[in-house]
Motif scaffolding. Structure first.
Motif, PDB file in Angstrom:
ATOM      1  N   ARG A  75       0.841  -1.193   0.000  1.00 58.23           N
ATOM      2  CA  ARG A  75       0.000   0.000   0.000  1.00 58.23           C
ATOM      3  C   ARG A  75       0.877   1.244   0.000  1.00 58.23           C
ATOM      4  NH1 ARG A  75      -3.988   1.837   4.960  1.00 58.23           N
ATOM      5  NH2 ARG A  75      -4.760   3.768   3.994  1.00 58.23           N
ATOM      6  N   THR A  77       0.509   5.432   0.578  1.00 62.50           N
ATOM      7  CA  THR A  77      -0.380   6.514   0.995  1.00 62.50           C
ATOM      8  C   THR A  77       0.314   7.856   0.821  1.00 62.50           C
ATOM      9  OG1 THR A  77       0.377   6.317   3.285  1.00 62.50           O
ATOM     10  CG2 THR A  77      -1.580   5.064   2.667  1.00 62.50           C
ATOM     11  N   ARG A  93       0.537  13.753  -4.923  1.00 62.05           N
ATOM     12  CA  ARG A  93      -0.721  13.409  -5.590  1.00 62.05           C
ATOM     13  C   ARG A  93      -0.565  13.508  -7.118  1.00 62.05           C
ATOM     14  NH1 ARG A  93      -3.400  16.504  -2.823  1.00 62.05           N
ATOM     15  NH2 ARG A  93      -4.152  15.035  -1.243  1.00 62.05           N
ATOM     16  N   ARG A 107      -5.386   2.952  -7.797  1.00 55.20           N
ATOM     17  CA  ARG A 107      -6.085   3.701  -6.760  1.00 55.20           C
ATOM     18  C   ARG A 107      -7.077   2.777  -6.045  1.00 55.20           C
ATOM     19  NH1 ARG A 107      -7.305   9.306  -6.497  1.00 55.20           N
ATOM     20  NH2 ARG A 107      -6.727   9.510  -8.703  1.00 55.20           N
ATOM     21  N   PRO A 109     -10.184   2.953  -3.435  1.00 61.36           N
ATOM     22  CA  PRO A 109     -11.104   3.929  -2.828  1.00 61.36           C
ATOM     23  C   PRO A 109     -10.945   4.015  -1.311  1.00 61.36           C
ATOM     24  CG  PRO A 109     -12.240   2.591  -4.462  1.00 61.36           C
ATOM     25  CD  PRO A 109     -10.875   1.990  -4.299  1.00 61.36           C
ATOM     26  N   HIS A 110     -10.768   5.237  -0.837  1.00 63.57           N
ATOM     27  CA  HIS A 110     -10.664   5.535   0.603  1.00 63.57           C
ATOM     28  C   HIS A 110      -9.442   4.878   1.268  1.00 63.57           C
ATOM     29  CE1 HIS A 110     -14.720   6.963  -0.071  1.00 63.57           C
ATOM     30  NE2 HIS A 110     -15.133   5.750  -0.351  1.00 63.57           N
ATOM     31  N   ALA A 111      -8.498   4.404   0.463  1.00 63.45           N
ATOM     32  CA  ALA A 111      -7.341   3.729   1.062  1.00 63.45           C
ATOM     33  C   ALA A 111      -6.032   4.073   0.363  1.00 63.45           C
ATOM     34  CB  ALA A 111      -7.559   2.213   1.039  1.00 63.45           C
ATOM     35  N   TYR A 113      -3.309   4.246  -2.517  1.00 61.91           N
ATOM     36  CA  TYR A 113      -2.907   3.539  -3.726  1.00 61.91           C
ATOM     37  C   TYR A 113      -2.246   2.222  -3.351  1.00 61.91           C
ATOM     38  CZ  TYR A 113      -3.553   8.028  -6.099  1.00 61.91           C
ATOM     39  OH  TYR A 113      -4.083   9.187  -6.599  1.00 61.91           O
TER      40      TYR A 113
END
Length: 273
Positions: A75, A77, A93, A107, A109-111, A113
């Motif tokens: 992951r 972030t 970003r 990507r 969602p809500h977590a 990449y």
């Protein structure tokens, strides 16, 4: 003659400015710059514009992918990367959005990449087939059209890769992979066929291959094959250049194909246990 860091920075800045004016900026343009800017260290110089900072973050992340410092499936972030690189979240970003568009990150969602898994054997074989169609043709045209400056650039890349080959560690391996990508891109550039160059850049071949496994033998064997290609280009021998490139791709395919064989054998043994 060993190229100083200042000379490298001056050269890579000119490459980036030329690319900005051109119709298309490829991944391999950035790969050339990644090593020259020292992006493999993970440090991003302060005082950059947003665009340049995003480029340098992109270079750094690409280098970490190539060196397996960022592992497949892991992951990623934005806030963690911002702290690690000492920059705001905006260039992080921007860089991740670009990498998502290129299929280098996914990507969630809500977590944040996630780094995608390694390429499959089928994808590997498909990429190999395309390379065999395009790169020998590019090498042939390079032998006919490369400028003396471009031939000198190829020789300079060989020298830098030789220096990297003598170093151990994942970061040196990743830097070699980036340089390898830049070498093949310069062959395509000197062939003066932008369609071939863009097609090869979209494959991100070197990113995917060097992520498969950190194998020092890959760098050692590739060096001799690269030297044969450059010798043929410098000699203005199109047939020899095309042959040397084709042989290099076939041998590279054999080296990386063994990795799939080993992985499949390990999976089979685990299933039987």
């Amino acid at each position: 003659m060993r190229v100083s860091m200042q000379q490298r920075c001056d050269r890579c800045q000119q490459v980036r400015e030329d690319a900005r004016r051109g119709p298309h900026v490829t991944m391999d343009d950035e790969a050339t710059i990644a090593w020259d800017h020292g992006a493999m260290t993970g440090a991003v110089p302060p005082g950059r514009s947003r665009g340049r900072l995003a480029d340098e973050v992109y270079d750094t992340l690409l280098g970490q992918l190539m060196s397996l410092r960022i592992e497949p499936g892991s992951r990623v972030t934005i806030d963690v990367l911002a702290r690690e690189l000492g920059v705001s979240q905006t260039p992080i970003r921007d860089a991740l959005n670009r990498m998502e568009a290129e299929g280098l990150v996914v990507r969630v969602p809500h977590a944040g990449y996630r780094i995608p898994p390694q390429i499959t054997r089928r994808r590997f074989e498909d990429m190999l087939e395309i390379r065999l169609l395009l790169e020998p043709a590019a090498a042939r045209r390079s032998a006919e059209r490369a400028s003396p400056e471009q031939v000198a650039g190829l020789r300079g890349m060989l020298q830098e890769m030789a220096e990297l080959e003598r170093n151990d560690g994942p970061m040196a391996y990743g830097a070699f992979g980036l340089r390898d990508a830049a070498f093949h891109d310069l062959i395509a550039l000197s062939a003066e066929n932008q369609v071939i160059r863009e097609a090869l850049a979209r494959l991100h071949t070197h990113v995917h291959l060097f992520r498969l496994h950190r194998d020092i033998q890959v760098t050692h064997l590739a060096m001799a094959e690269h030297e044969e290609i450059v010798a043929a280009v410098a000699a203005r021998d199109p047939d020899a250049a095309a042959y040397a490139m084709r042989r290099h791709i076939l041998r590279s395919g054999e080296r990386f194909r063994r990795l799939f064989d080993e992985a499949e054998a390990a999976e089979g043994a685990a299933a039987e246990a």
